[in-house]
Design a protein around this motif. Structure first.
Motif, PDB file in Angstrom:
ATOM      1  N   LYS A 184       8.672   1.762   9.708  1.00 32.76           N
ATOM      2  CA  LYS A 184       7.387   2.464   9.838  1.00 32.76           C
ATOM      3  C   LYS A 184       6.293   1.521  10.349  1.00 32.76           C
ATOM      4  O   LYS A 184       5.460   1.898  11.179  1.00 32.76           O
ATOM      5  CB  LYS A 184       6.963   3.042   8.478  1.00 32.76           C
ATOM      6  N   TYR A 185       6.329   0.263   9.822  1.00 35.02           N
ATOM      7  CA  TYR A 185       5.299  -0.704  10.243  1.00 35.02           C
ATOM      8  C   TYR A 185       5.452  -1.047  11.733  1.00 35.02           C
ATOM      9  O   TYR A 185       4.466  -1.188  12.459  1.00 35.02           O
ATOM     10  CB  TYR A 185       5.394  -1.966   9.393  1.00 35.02           C
ATOM     11  N   LYS A 229       4.019   5.308  -2.804  1.00 35.43           N
ATOM     12  CA  LYS A 229       4.076   6.667  -2.246  1.00 35.43           C
ATOM     13  C   LYS A 229       5.516   7.027  -1.839  1.00 35.43           C
ATOM     14  O   LYS A 229       6.024   8.108  -2.177  1.00 35.43           O
ATOM     15  CB  LYS A 229       3.143   6.733  -1.031  1.00 35.43           C
ATOM     16  N   TYR A 230       6.196   6.108  -1.136  1.00 41.37           N
ATOM     17  CA  TYR A 230       7.561   6.371  -0.665  1.00 41.37           C
ATOM     18  C   TYR A 230       8.569   6.368  -1.820  1.00 41.37           C
ATOM     19  O   TYR A 230       9.585   7.061  -1.772  1.00 41.37           O
ATOM     20  CB  TYR A 230       7.964   5.353   0.399  1.00 41.37           C
ATOM     21  N   GLU A 290       0.826  -1.219   0.000  1.00 43.70           N
ATOM     22  CA  GLU A 290       0.000   0.000   0.000  1.00 43.70           C
ATOM     23  C   GLU A 290       0.858   1.266   0.000  1.00 43.70           C
ATOM     24  O   GLU A 290       0.536   2.256  -0.663  1.00 43.70           O
ATOM     25  CB  GLU A 290      -0.912  -0.028   1.247  1.00 43.70           C
ATOM     26  N   LYS A 291       1.961   1.256   0.747  1.00 46.80           N
ATOM     27  CA  LYS A 291       2.764   2.463   0.946  1.00 46.80           C
ATOM     28  C   LYS A 291       3.987   2.567   0.026  1.00 46.80           C
ATOM     29  O   LYS A 291       4.587   3.644  -0.069  1.00 46.80           O
ATOM     30  CB  LYS A 291       3.260   2.512   2.405  1.00 46.80           C
ATOM     31  N   ARG A 292       4.365   1.487  -0.632  1.00 45.63           N
ATOM     32  CA  ARG A 292       5.625   1.487  -1.387  1.00 45.63           C
ATOM     33  C   ARG A 292       5.641   2.530  -2.497  1.00 45.63           C
ATOM     34  O   ARG A 292       6.619   3.274  -2.671  1.00 45.63           O
ATOM     35  CB  ARG A 292       5.870   0.095  -1.985  1.00 45.63           C
ATOM     36  N   LEU A 304      10.169   1.176   5.301  1.00 43.96           N
ATOM     37  CA  LEU A 304       8.789   0.713   5.485  1.00 43.96           C
ATOM     38  C   LEU A 304       8.684  -0.299   6.619  1.00 43.96           C
ATOM     39  O   LEU A 304       7.679  -0.345   7.331  1.00 43.96           O
ATOM     40  CB  LEU A 304       8.269   0.111   4.175  1.00 43.96           C
TER      41      LEU A 304
END
Length: 705
Positions: free
Chosen positions: A147-148, A127-128, A123-125, A144
């Motif tokens: 962050k998790y 964006k980063y 989901e976040k890859r 990530l």
């Protein structure tokens, strides 16, 4: 033009691929199997290259189409086999293309749900990646992951709930897949199998890992393994024994659990022999044995004992020089002093045997077998293990070596002419060139021998012949009255030229590499391969002499004990022909000299292999030839029997009948004496008896074949 041709070929290949059904592919494989030779032992590529694809054609498929299809489907399996084996594998692959590791490629196989972390990551890859385009995939993954870990529990629950929901759906789909495809899941590994026992180092590592991670929370797994690995290598024997004991306890529990598992799952082909594998290394086993009271092995001879005592006071001297000094000091000792060391060594050996015997009595039977095999005693005497128990009951302290003693040592074999020359010249050469090492000295003496003229060599060969004659007399005297004991013991196997050379120089190499046998052996192998042929010649000759010695001793063992069973030579007796086709075939190969480079045993093995490859027509030809020779032999034998005297004829008949029956005592002439046959005619003899004897011999030889 070339592009159009390639396009046309691609179109044709794709069309052929679409047209082939599963039944057609299996039909192709059946056609190929029918053409492959029954005795297919060649590489699959060789047989494939000789295949006539026009004979494979069936239905509307041409030979070229069959060849292309085979090339396509054979890519799916490994090819390190014969073509017939490969076809069977391809057949299995066509029938069950998703069996084993390819199960996940099945169209109906349910997809595993992503873990909560991977959901967050996917989901976040993107964006980063936009925010940090300069970062590599590895750096993005690290960010990530961090962050998790920092994510609040409420936000994590979103991903966990999605995962659990999909996991339930996956398990339902998997159960349905098992019902629909039970044949594909036969080889799935069972989860109720007991866990394998861990080694002492693994148990210690798991124990120490938690404490290490508390002290070094930022350490990577690589750092942990390296640090704990160093600590384990420096661990004291006393602490190491604790973990060895725990590992052995785990092993016993695992064996019991595994036996129950094998009984509960008879469908799985698990052998109980696999349970006997040890979790200890050789060094750990030796440490455990030493702690349990296993005695230390004494030096093999007086020289080794002297070196061991002398080296204990040589800590300041480099290891490369120690053996040289020991050798020089040993040479300076008198024979009386050397004998004293040898006597002490023998005493230590006896004490060791008694202590070893006591140690064996304290062990269970399977451990006794292990120790005996390590001591190289297991094959010496089969009754050793049972004798241990009997002596334990009676309270007798007999050692395994005492039980295995049969006869005193045989007389030593005489040294060769080259060695007589070497011994004569060695001292002078050592005085002239004292800087030479033992191996260099030996090489120089070998070169001197090869350069010696034949006339000068003759002197040493005469000495060798005299030594051999003396040794033979001693051996014959030794054999009288002790034939049974000597015959029961197999001769020492012959050594190769390299092994003989290594035995002579091993001391120098061990000193050079500080008693590291592995390094010493590797260095010796490298030196041997770099040696010139002239330098190797001496050792090759020694190996040839050793081979002759072995064959001679083996023939003496195989020969019957009494003089009665030896071959008696009757003057003028015709030579027996081969009794069957196989003997005729063997005779041709042996007399042709084709197998002279092999020893006797290997020759017979090679003849057997060649005979099995001979066609039936050729076998029948050899059989016919042997039958013709037998007919001629009977005619010649009949004429010869008529030409000898009645007394000689009676002796011959008695010898042949006793030979067939295998009687122990027969009154026959001296086997070394040739019976003189006068040229005179005798009365009629009972020829039918001789024919019967020959027939019986034929039967015996056929049985042996």
């Amino acid at each position: 033009m070339n592009g159009e041709t390639a396009m046309a070929e691609t179109t044709e290949l794709s069309t052929a691929k679409e047209d082939w059904s599963k039944e057609d592919v299996l039909g192709l494989l059946d056609c190929m199997r029918s053409i492959v030779p029954s005795n297919d032992v060649l590489k699959f590529k060789t047989t494939e290259s000789h295949m006539d694809w026009n004979k494979v054609t069936f239905a509307h498929y041409t030979g070229e189409m069959c060849k292309r299809k085979w090339s396509e489907i054979s890519h799916e399996v490994r090819k390190f086999r014969t073509l017939s084996e490969l076809i069977l594998d391809v057949q299995e692959n066509v029938k069950n293309p998703y069996k084993g590791k390819k199960l996940k490629n099945h169209p109906d196989f349910p997809k595993k749900p992503l873990t909560p972390y991977f959901r967050f990551f996917m989901e976040k890859r993107a964006k980063y990646a936009k925010l940090h385009p300069e970062m590599s995939n590895l750096d993005l993954t690290k960010i990530l992951s961090k962050k998790y870990k920092e994510l609040p529990e409420k936000k994590k629950m979103k991903y966990i709930q999605e995962f659990q929901k999909e996991k339930e759906d996956f398990e339902t789909s998997m159960a349905r897949f098992r019902e629909d495809h039970p044949d594909l899941l036969e080889s799935v590994k069972r989860t109720d199998a007991p866990e394998k026992p861990k080694t002492p180092q693994q148990l210690w590592y798991l124990h120490e890992k938690k404490a290490f991670m508390k002290l070094h929370p930022k350490a990577t797994m690589k750092d942990v393994k390296e640090a704990l690995g160093k600590q384990w290598s420096q661990l004291s024997d006393k602490k190491r024994l604790k973990w060895i004991g725990k590992s052995l306890e785990q092993r016993e529990l695992y064996e019991d659990a595994m036996r129950d598992y094998v009984l509960r799952h008879p469908e799985q082909s698990i052998s109980l022999d696999d349970l006997t594998k040890n979790t200890l290394t050789k060094a750990e086993r030796q440490l455990k044995d030493k702690f349990d009271g296993r005695p230390t092995k004494p030096p093999p001879n007086g020289y080794s004992l002297y070196c061991a005592e002398l080296m204990s006071n040589m800590k300041d001297i480099p290891s490369t020089e120690r053996m040289v000094l020991c050798s020089k000091q040993w040479k300076m000792l008198s024979q009386k002093e050397k004998d004293a060391y040898q006597k002490r060594c023998e005493q230590k050996k006896k004490e060791y045997e008694i202590n070893l015997h006591r140690f064996l009595l304290s062990l269970p039977e399977h451990e006794q077998q292990r120790v005996l095999s390590e001591e190289k005693m297991i094959g010496i005497h089969k009754k050793t293990a049972s004798n241990l128990k009997q002596s334990a009951v009676k309270g007798i302290t007999t050692s395994p070596a005492d039980a295995n003693k049969t006869t005193p040592d045989k007389p030593k074999r005489p040294i060769s002419a080259m060695f007589i020359f070497s011994e004569e010249k060695r001292k002078k050469l050592q005085e002239d060139e004292p800087e030479l090492s033992e191996s260099e000295l030996t090489r120089k003496l070998a070169r001197m021998w090869t350069e010696l003229s034949e006339k000068k060599k003759e002197k040493y060969r005469r000495l060798e012949a005299a030594a051999k004659a003396e040794s033979e007399q001693k051996r014959q005297g030794f054999g009288k009255g002790k034939g049974t004991a000597v015959r029961g013991k197999l001769p020492e196997p012959p050594k190769t030229a390299e092994e003989i050379w290594q035995q002579n120089v091993i001391g120098d190499y061990l000193a050079k590499y500080r008693n590291d046998r592995i390094k010493a052996v590797k260095a010796m192998e490298a030196t041997w391969s770099a040696m010139e042929k002239k330098e190797k010649l001496m050792w090759i000759k020694k190996a040839a002499e050793d081979q002759k010695r072995y064959e001679k001793e083996l023939s003496e063992i195989r020969a019957p004990a009494t003089n009665v069973n030896r071959k008696i030579k009757f003057e003028g007796e015709p030579k027996k022909p081969p009794m069957n086709g196989y003997q005729k075939f063997s005779q041709e190969l042996l007399t042709g000299g084709e197998l002279n480079h092999l020893n006797l045993k290997d020759r017979m093995v090679e003849i057997g292999k060649r005979w099995r490859k001979v066609t039936q027509a050729q076998k029948d030809r050899y059989k016919k030839m042997s039958e013709e020779q037998q007919c001629q032999y009977k005619i010649i034998l009949e004429a010869w029997l008529k030409s000898i005297s009645p007394q000689e004829r009676a002796a011959y008949k008695e010898y042949t009948s006793n030979k067939r029956r295998g009687t122990a005592k027969v009154s026959t002439p001296n086997p070394k004496m040739k019976i003189a046959i006068p040229a005179q005619n005798a009365s009629e003899t009972d020829d039918s008896d001789d024919d019967d004897d020959d027939d019986d011999d034929d039967d015996e030889d056929d049985d042996e074949e």
